[in-house]
Design an enzyme around this catalytic site. Structure first.
Site, PDB file in Angstrom:
ATOM      1  N   TYR A 153       0.834  -1.206   0.000  1.00  0.00           N
ATOM      2  CA  TYR A 153       0.000   0.000   0.000  1.00  0.00           C
ATOM      3  C   TYR A 153       0.868   1.255   0.000  1.00  0.00           C
ATOM      4  CZ  TYR A 153      -4.353   2.587   0.768  1.00  0.00           C
ATOM      5  OH  TYR A 153      -5.442   3.420   0.635  1.00  0.00           O
ATOM      6  N   LYS A 160      -3.564   8.613   3.091  1.00  0.00           N
ATOM      7  CA  LYS A 160      -4.891   8.406   3.679  1.00  0.00           C
ATOM      8  C   LYS A 160      -4.927   8.865   5.136  1.00  0.00           C
ATOM      9  CE  LYS A 160      -7.280   6.551   0.264  1.00  0.00           C
ATOM     10  NZ  LYS A 160      -8.438   7.257  -0.336  1.00  0.00           N
TER      11      LYS A 160
END
Length: 253
Positions: A153, A160
């Site tokens: 990720y 995020k």
């Protein structure tokens, strides 16, 4: 049943029928909202137009959220078309060279990831505020990788995390205007963006094995949560991150 008749919702980030934005758009439309669907560029226009044709009272608009003049232009178009807005959905995230680890992330790649994935929410909220004259809901999409490290990720995790912090600060900034700001942390879904994450199927498998419901979510389940958070039923909820991941975030080993 939630009734959004008379409400205008603007959905940013629709790429194709696999998009989380599409699941949200469908649910808002079913509840009676008038929809504006915003796509990034001409390459995505055909898909956006075809999907919008399946929903009543829906128009499409082009907007690249990394360009301030695009944002200003689309909100002028939205003002001319609808007068006021009630719901903004920000379903946008991008990181160039996402296969690089955080340690290997170049300065420019970092800037782009944070600009598009996090700052764009600020840019949209600032221009939307004057048109949300009766208050309303601003909603964004995040992922558990903001809190925990997920393989591959990479820089999207910190991006995020920034987005989730922005949700809380915008909730404070916009609360006096009766605008609520929330995020949905959706479980992994096979979207266009997810294709860029190496070995994404391993994340899907892990969730299926460990989540209390022993399955993954789909776009329409995220859409249901978005519908609730966009409605008056959630009138007392702002600055929150709501997990829609079959309970995966609640588990340890």
């Amino acid at each position: 049943m939630i009734d959004l008749k008379g409400k205008v919702a603007v959905v940013f980030g629709l790429a194709n029928k696999r998009s989380i934005a599409w699941g949200i758009a469908q649910k808002l439309s079913e509840a009676g909202a008038t929809l504006a669907i915003c796509y990034q560029n001409e390459r995505l226009q055909r898909d956006a137009d075809e999907l919008a044709a399946d929903l009543p009272n829906t128009k499409t608009f082009r907007c690249d959220v990394s360009i301030d003049t695009d944002i200003d232009a689309v909100f002028e178009q939205l003002k001319a078309a609808y007068g006021k807005l009630d719901i903004i959905v920000h379903s946008i995230g991008f990181a160039p060279n996402i296969k690089n680890t955080v340690l290997q992330t170049a300065r420019e790649d970092f800037r782009i990831a944070f600009d598009i994935s996090a700052y764009s929410l600020v840019a949209l909220a600032r221009v939307a505020q004057p048109l949300m004259t009766d208050g309303g809901s601003i909603l964004t999409l995040t992922y558990y990788g903001a809190d925990k490290v997920f393989p591959n990720y990479n820089i999207m995790g910190p991006a995020k995390a920034a987005l989730e912090s922005i949700v809380r600060y915008l909730a404070a900034d916009l609360g006096p205007s009766k605008i609520r700001v929330n995020a949905i942390s959706a479980g992994p879904i096979k979207t266009l963006a997810a294709r860029g994450i190496s070995d994404f199927t391993s994340i899907l498998t892990a969730v299926e094995q460990r989540a209390p419901l022993h399955r993954n979510v789909d776009q329409l389940e995220v859409g249901n949560a978005a519908l609730f958070l966009s409605s008056d039923l959630a009138s007392g909820i702002t600055g929150e991150i709501t997990f829609v991941d079959c309970g995966y975030n609640a588990t340890g080993l």
